[in-house]
Scaffold this motif. Structure first.
Motif, PDB file in Angstrom:
ATOM      1  N   PHE A 218       0.823  -1.209   0.000  1.00 17.94           N
ATOM      2  CA  PHE A 218       0.000   0.000   0.000  1.00 17.94           C
ATOM      3  C   PHE A 218       0.859   1.262   0.000  1.00 17.94           C
ATOM      4  O   PHE A 218       0.385   2.326  -0.415  1.00 17.94           O
ATOM      5  CB  PHE A 218      -1.009  -0.045   1.148  1.00 17.94           C
ATOM      6  N   GLY A 219       2.106   1.144   0.451  1.00 21.23           N
ATOM      7  CA  GLY A 219       3.027   2.253   0.258  1.00 21.23           C
ATOM      8  C   GLY A 219       3.291   2.476  -1.221  1.00 21.23           C
ATOM      9  O   GLY A 219       3.362   3.627  -1.695  1.00 21.23           O
ATOM     10  N   THR A 220       3.412   1.381  -1.964  1.00 22.17           N
ATOM     11  CA  THR A 220       3.576   1.482  -3.418  1.00 22.17           C
ATOM     12  C   THR A 220       2.361   2.149  -4.050  1.00 22.17           C
ATOM     13  O   THR A 220       2.485   3.061  -4.877  1.00 22.17           O
ATOM     14  CB  THR A 220       3.785   0.084  -4.027  1.00 22.17           C
TER      15      THR A 220
ATOM     16  N   ILE B 182      -5.711   6.507  -2.018  1.00 23.55           N
ATOM     17  CA  ILE B 182      -5.745   5.124  -1.559  1.00 23.55           C
ATOM     18  C   ILE B 182      -6.178   5.031  -0.094  1.00 23.55           C
ATOM     19  O   ILE B 182      -5.698   5.787   0.755  1.00 23.55           O
ATOM     20  CB  ILE B 182      -4.370   4.458  -1.731  1.00 23.55           C
ATOM     21  N   ASP B 183      -7.077   4.084   0.191  1.00 24.40           N
ATOM     22  CA  ASP B 183      -7.531   3.782   1.549  1.00 24.40           C
ATOM     23  C   ASP B 183      -7.112   2.362   1.912  1.00 24.40           C
ATOM     24  O   ASP B 183      -7.069   1.479   1.051  1.00 24.40           O
ATOM     25  CB  ASP B 183      -9.056   3.864   1.662  1.00 24.40           C
ATOM     26  N   LEU B 184      -6.869   2.132   3.188  1.00 20.42           N
ATOM     27  CA  LEU B 184      -6.499   0.794   3.661  1.00 20.42           C
ATOM     28  C   LEU B 184      -7.428   0.368   4.793  1.00 20.42           C
ATOM     29  O   LEU B 184      -7.248   0.767   5.946  1.00 20.42           O
ATOM     30  CB  LEU B 184      -5.037   0.775   4.127  1.00 20.42           C
ATOM     31  N   GLY B 185      -8.444  -0.400   4.428  1.00 18.65           N
ATOM     32  CA  GLY B 185      -9.334  -0.989   5.419  1.00 18.65           C
ATOM     33  C   GLY B 185      -8.776  -2.319   5.879  1.00 18.65           C
ATOM     34  O   GLY B 185      -8.284  -3.115   5.066  1.00 18.65           O
ATOM     35  N   LEU B 186      -8.838  -2.575   7.181  1.00 14.53           N
ATOM     36  CA  LEU B 186      -8.210  -3.764   7.754  1.00 14.53           C
ATOM     37  C   LEU B 186      -9.234  -4.629   8.472  1.00 14.53           C
ATOM     38  O   LEU B 186      -9.965  -4.157   9.352  1.00 14.53           O
ATOM     39  CB  LEU B 186      -7.116  -3.344   8.739  1.00 14.53           C
ATOM     40  N   GLY B 187      -9.279  -5.896   8.087  1.00  9.41           N
ATOM     41  CA  GLY B 187     -10.198  -6.843   8.708  1.00  9.41           C
ATOM     42  C   GLY B 187      -9.448  -7.936   9.440  1.00  9.41           C
ATOM     43  O   GLY B 187      -8.275  -8.213   9.157  1.00  9.41           O
ATOM     44  N   ARG B 188     -10.144  -8.560  10.375  1.00 12.81           N
ATOM     45  CA  ARG B 188      -9.551  -9.617  11.212  1.00 12.81           C
ATOM     46  C   ARG B 188      -9.989 -11.004  10.757  1.00 12.81           C
ATOM     47  O   ARG B 188      -9.321 -11.999  11.047  1.00 12.81           O
ATOM     48  CB  ARG B 188      -9.981  -9.362  12.662  1.00 12.81           C
ATOM     49  N   ALA B 189     -11.100 -11.085  10.023  1.00 14.46           N
ATOM     50  CA  ALA B 189     -11.628 -12.380   9.578  1.00 14.46           C
ATOM     51  C   ALA B 189     -10.721 -12.961   8.485  1.00 14.46           C
ATOM     52  O   ALA B 189      -9.938 -12.240   7.855  1.00 14.46           O
ATOM     53  CB  ALA B 189     -13.041 -12.206   9.049  1.00 14.46           C
ATOM     54  N   PRO B 190     -10.826 -14.263   8.210  1.00 17.00           N
ATOM     55  CA  PRO B 190      -9.945 -14.875   7.200  1.00 17.00           C
ATOM     56  C   PRO B 190     -10.342 -14.593   5.761  1.00 17.00           C
ATOM     57  O   PRO B 190      -9.514 -14.675   4.867  1.00 17.00           O
ATOM     58  CB  PRO B 190     -10.047 -16.367   7.504  1.00 17.00           C
TER      59      PRO B 190
ATOM     60  N   VAL C  16       9.899   0.464   2.358  1.00 18.96           N
ATOM     61  CA  VAL C  16      10.220   1.277   1.173  1.00 18.96           C
ATOM     62  C   VAL C  16       9.662   0.568  -0.066  1.00 18.96           C
ATOM     63  O   VAL C  16      10.121  -0.516  -0.402  1.00 18.96           O
ATOM     64  CB  VAL C  16      11.739   1.461   1.006  1.00 18.96           C
ATOM     65  N   PRO C  17       8.644   1.177  -0.712  1.00 14.25           N
ATOM     66  CA  PRO C  17       7.871   2.365  -0.324  1.00 14.25           C
ATOM     67  C   PRO C  17       6.991   2.077   0.901  1.00 14.25           C
ATOM     68  O   PRO C  17       6.698   0.924   1.196  1.00 14.25           O
ATOM     69  CB  PRO C  17       7.008   2.666  -1.549  1.00 14.25           C
ATOM     70  N   GLY C  18       6.567   3.109   1.554  1.00 13.72           N
ATOM     71  CA  GLY C  18       5.687   2.981   2.706  1.00 13.72           C
ATOM     72  C   GLY C  18       5.914   4.083   3.708  1.00 13.72           C
ATOM     73  O   GLY C  18       5.000   4.849   4.018  1.00 13.72           O
ATOM     74  N   GLU C  19       7.118   4.183   4.237  1.00 14.45           N
ATOM     75  CA  GLU C  19       7.389   5.209   5.242  1.00 14.45           C
ATOM     76  C   GLU C  19       7.154   6.600   4.667  1.00 14.45           C
ATOM     77  O   GLU C  19       7.642   6.939   3.589  1.00 14.45           O
ATOM     78  CB  GLU C  19       8.820   5.101   5.745  1.00 14.45           C
ATOM     79  N   GLY C  20       6.376   7.393   5.405  1.00 14.26           N
ATOM     80  CA  GLY C  20       6.070   8.752   4.988  1.00 14.26           C
ATOM     81  C   GLY C  20       4.857   8.878   4.093  1.00 14.26           C
ATOM     82  O   GLY C  20       4.406   9.996   3.817  1.00 14.26           O
ATOM     83  N   VAL C  21       4.316   7.754   3.649  1.00 11.59           N
ATOM     84  CA  VAL C  21       3.103   7.790   2.825  1.00 11.59           C
ATOM     85  C   VAL C  21       1.893   8.007   3.734  1.00 11.59           C
ATOM     86  O   VAL C  21       1.716   7.289   4.722  1.00 11.59           O
ATOM     87  CB  VAL C  21       2.921   6.482   2.021  1.00 11.59           C
ATOM     88  N   LYS C  22       1.073   8.998   3.407  1.00 12.73           N
ATOM     89  CA  LYS C  22      -0.145   9.229   4.184  1.00 12.73           C
ATOM     90  C   LYS C  22      -1.186   8.196   3.780  1.00 12.73           C
ATOM     91  O   LYS C  22      -1.781   8.283   2.710  1.00 12.73           O
ATOM     92  CB  LYS C  22      -0.658  10.642   3.945  1.00 12.73           C
ATOM     93  N   MET C  23      -1.389   7.219   4.654  1.00 14.36           N
ATOM     94  CA  MET C  23      -2.266   6.103   4.334  1.00 14.36           C
ATOM     95  C   MET C  23      -3.383   6.010   5.376  1.00 14.36           C
ATOM     96  O   MET C  23      -3.175   5.502   6.479  1.00 14.36           O
ATOM     97  CB  MET C  23      -1.462   4.803   4.313  1.00 14.36           C
TER      98      MET C  23
END
Length: 341
Positions: A93-95, A104-112, A156-163
């Protein structure tokens, strides 16, 4: 009249007689049309070993659709984090965040996102990995913000990306975690209606402001079947219910003819499956708007995430157009839904 932002969740449904590739091509068309109509965002959810769903790799799909759209937000709704290491998701998601800044949005789930056989034997997921979900969310956030919890390791990429990260859920667990971490919360009421009110109420009442979010933010998912007439919408809903029951039976290895399907649809087991779609706005544009306004109040929602229900792609597209017109969506004002909190 100012209404809540409307977004979409696209399962990349593989209709009968189609290939996964054709489904993905239609998802591009859906996103392009949604962008023209003024929908705020589209999310794609990680599923595995489901013959009618082609969204097993949200990051890859988002990248493909991002290259063919211009401004609509795209995201995972969500990544099933226990299936992956936080580091890999930070890189993926940094990419995406670098390729499509502020989209870009990052929704996170716990289910499989799958059955137990696939979970253990194909994904090779640790049976206890879901228990680490809260810590994994914090670790993932650290990779984006430059506060890596793994000494000497940077994304890298990732650090500093507003996610923007969202906690997804269909029970009290997600509501509790989102409130504690001060993150926005999305409830999967389009297929798990039972604890909607309890979860969103708890989240709002126990929300702890964070460096990410100062006030609670709730996205509630809801099904929509809009048509030119109420009669046509009702007919589509019947077809959607039959397809849902047929799909669920198919996952259990049962192939039913029409007569057998009718019997299962009308059985307690079939009605229990259909009850999963309890929150469905059905009818003409005005009918659907009236339902959604009541639903938003019930869910204490700041934004609605629409799951379009139709027997085929053309019906889903038409439903999306009718809803956009009735809701008075404005393509020039697509910033209605927050991105980087």
């Amino acid at each position: 009249m100012s209404r809540l932002p409307l977004s979409l969740i696209d399962f990349c449904t593989i209709y009968e007689g189609e290939t996964a590739g054709q489904s993905m091509q239609r998802s591009v068309q859906l996103a392009q049309t949604a962008e023209k109509l003024g929908y705020s965002r589209i999310w794609y959810s990680e599923h595995h070993n489901m013959p009618t769903i082609a969204s097993s790799s949200p990051a890859v799909l988002i990248s493909h659709i991002g290259a063919r759209t211009e401004k609509i937000r795209l995201g995972a709704g969500g990544v099933m984090l226990p299936n992956h290491s936080p580091y890999v998701i930070a890189e993926q998601f940094g990419t995406l965040g670098e390729l499509y800044p502020d989209r870009i949005d990052l929704g996170l789930g716990r289910a499989p996102g799958t059955d137990q056989n696939t979970l253990g034997r194909a994904l090779r997921r640790d049976p206890n990995s879901a228990e680490r979900f809260p810590n994994d969310v914090v670790e993932l956030h650290g990779f984006f913000t430059g506060n890596s919890q793994v000494p000497g390791v940077t994304a890298v990429p990732g650090e500093g990306v507003k996610m923007p990260m969202y906690i997804l859920g269909s029970s009290m667990f997600g509501a509790t975690l989102a409130a504690k971490l001060g993150l926005p919360y999305s409830f999967a009421s389009h297929f798990a209606p039972q604890q909607l009110v309890q979860a969103t109420t708890y989240y709002r009442e126990h929300f702890e402001p964070s460096d990410v979010l100062s006030e609670p933010y709730v996205i509630a998912a809801v099904n929509v079947t809009a048509a030119d007439t109420a009669e046509e919408a009702a007919e589509q809903t019947k077809g959607v219910h039959r397809n849902r029951v047929k799909s669920m039976m198919g996952r259990r290895g049962l192939v039913l003819n029409d007569e057998q399907l009718d019997q299962v649809v009308n059985s307690p087991q079939g009605q229990q499956i259909i009850e999963m779609l309890k929150f469905t706005a059905e009818g003409t544009g005005s009918d659907v708007v009236a339902y959604l306004e009541q639903f938003a109040e019930l869910a204490k929602a700041d934004e609605l995430m629409v799951s379009l229900q139709g027997r085929n792609h053309d019906e889903a597209l038409r439903s999306m157009e009718i809803l956009a017109d009735a809701w008075d969506l404005d393509p020039a004002n697509m910033a209605g839904a927050p991105g980087n909190f």
